[in-house]
Design an enzyme around this catalytic site. Sequence first.
Site, mmCIF file in Angstrom:
data_model
loop_
_atom_site.group_PDB
_atom_site.id
_atom_site.type_symbol
_atom_site.label_atom_id
_atom_site.label_comp_id
_atom_site.label_asym_id
_atom_site.label_seq_id
_atom_site.Cartn_x
_atom_site.Cartn_y
_atom_site.Cartn_z
ATOM 1 N N CYS A 68 6.701 70.597 2.563
ATOM 2 C CA CYS A 68 7.325 69.854 1.713
ATOM 3 C C CYS A 68 8.580 70.628 1.139
ATOM 4 O O CYS A 68 9.146 70.185 0.296
ATOM 5 C CB CYS A 68 6.225 70.229 0.641
HETATM 6 C C1 LIG Z 1 1.842 72.359 2.895
HETATM 7 S S1 LIG Z 1 1.305 73.184 3.969
HETATM 8 C C2 LIG Z 1 -0.442 72.478 4.259
HETATM 9 C C3 LIG Z 1 -1.356 73.242 3.482
HETATM 10 C C4 LIG Z 1 -2.968 72.580 4.065
HETATM 11 N N1 LIG Z 1 -2.821 71.332 4.093
HETATM 12 C C5 LIG Z 1 -3.945 73.477 3.064
HETATM 13 O O1 LIG Z 1 -4.507 72.712 2.263
HETATM 14 O O2 LIG Z 1 -4.221 74.384 3.175
HETATM 15 C C6 LIG Z 1 2.284 72.753 5.256
HETATM 16 C C7 LIG Z 1 1.895 73.268 6.711
HETATM 17 O O3 LIG Z 1 2.649 72.924 7.681
HETATM 18 C C8 LIG Z 1 2.770 73.917 8.725
HETATM 19 N N2 LIG Z 1 3.707 73.049 9.517
HETATM 20 C C9 LIG Z 1 5.002 73.334 9.333
HETATM 21 N N3 LIG Z 1 5.724 72.620 10.566
HETATM 22 C C10 LIG Z 1 4.730 72.453 11.384
HETATM 23 C C11 LIG Z 1 4.721 71.931 12.651
HETATM 24 N N4 LIG Z 1 6.025 71.505 13.296
HETATM 25 N N5 LIG Z 1 3.538 71.560 13.366
HETATM 26 C C12 LIG Z 1 2.540 72.042 12.884
HETATM 27 N N6 LIG Z 1 2.310 72.652 11.598
HETATM 28 C C13 LIG Z 1 3.435 72.914 11.002
HETATM 29 C C14 LIG Z 1 2.792 75.061 7.890
HETATM 30 O O4 LIG Z 1 2.699 76.009 8.751
HETATM 31 C C15 LIG Z 1 1.929 74.753 6.671
HETATM 32 O O5 LIG Z 1 0.892 75.671 6.870
#
Ligand SMILES: C[S@@+](CC[C@H](N)C(=O)[O-])C[C@H]1O[C@@H](n2cnc3c(N)ncnc32)[C@H](O)[C@@H]1O
Length: 345
Positions: free
Chosen positions: A91
């Site tokens: 986000c």
């Molecule tokens: C808003 S957080 C998600 C939180 C999770 N759904 C929870 O409820 O705990 C967004 C996540 O996307 C991951 N992320 C960012 N870019 C990514 C990528 N290219 N591939 C996999 N994960 C990614 C980050 O590490 C982060 O943990």
Amino acid sequence: MAETFGNSKLKVASLFCGCGGMDLGIQGGFNFLNKHYAELPFEVVYAVDNDAYATKIYNDNFSHKCETKDVREIVADEVPDHDILLGGFPCQSFSISAQNPPRLGYKDERGQLFFEMVRVLKEKQPRFFIAENVKGLLSANKRKAFPLIIKEFEKAGYHIHYKLLNASEFGVPQKRERVFIMGFRDFVDYFNFKFPLPNTLDSSKIVLKQVVDKKADKDEKWFFSQRAVDGMLRVREKMNKGRVQDLNEPCNTITSHLAKVSLNGTDPVLMVGERYRRFTPREAACIQSFPLSFKLDSVSDNRKYRAIGNAVPPVLMWNVVNALVNSCFEETIKQAILNEFQEIL
Ligand SMILES: C[S@@+](CC[C@H](N)C(=O)[O-])C[C@H]1O[C@@H](n2cnc3c(N)ncnc32)[C@H](O)[C@@H]1O
């Protein structure tokens, strides 16, 4: 599609799973502040995130394991059939606090990661999906980003409901506002679905003092130094009230950079007597409605704050999924109970 109904649990695939806030919420079966959040008829069969520290926390807490991987590298064949896809896609590029650098929204590489969700939806066609994001998603790119995202989800074959929910209205001690986007492959599910109505309003709201750890007030480690206070006072005479939290209210939104919280920033802090202190990682987890049994200790404090601050509050997610169960599975549940009765007779 997995198409599991009746007594067996519905299968969940979770992209961007982080430390598992959404995943804990959809599975249920946990306690938060003396309240039990019942097990829900879902089991996570596939989970991925590219942050090795968040996945370490995840794997310490769930019996199924998640992979540390970039979602852009996922080949649809490796994703098992599932009934519901979850994605709290990143986000930062939509967040209102992301003004420096300016909000690039879907023009930023990270703002395009929702396309990975769309790609999996197109190929796997689960019955539902749930995406979650910051409030700023609604206004990003001069209000152009959100309709574009919805259109892409529709093009993948889904009917969409969305709503901005405030966690503090659902039993979470935090005024966190997040957009939930619910996708339905079948029109009848779309037609039946109703978002949960707020169930904790006004005096029944969970407030900060219910989750603050009094022991932390005695540990120097959590307090800002006099130098930091003097530095803040040089800039302004008084601490901006918005940052010092009222213990009798739900907390302001906590973020993933709580480890670097400064008195000049916008993150919430506590005032103890005349002094300012930061939240402990465990307090941050409680503010996010993780149960006390949720294990955090295998990573550094910085990593804990990051994973916890990024998470969807499990109690908020539980409420959303419970509403999905009540809206779209009423008939299935009734039929399952009837079948069991008939077997007994
Ligand atoms: C808003 S957080 C998600 C939180 C999770 N759904 C929870 O409820 O705990 C967004 C996540 O996307 C991951 N992320 C960012 N870019 C990514 C990528 N290219 N591939 C996999 N994960 C990614 C980050 O590490 C982060 O943990």
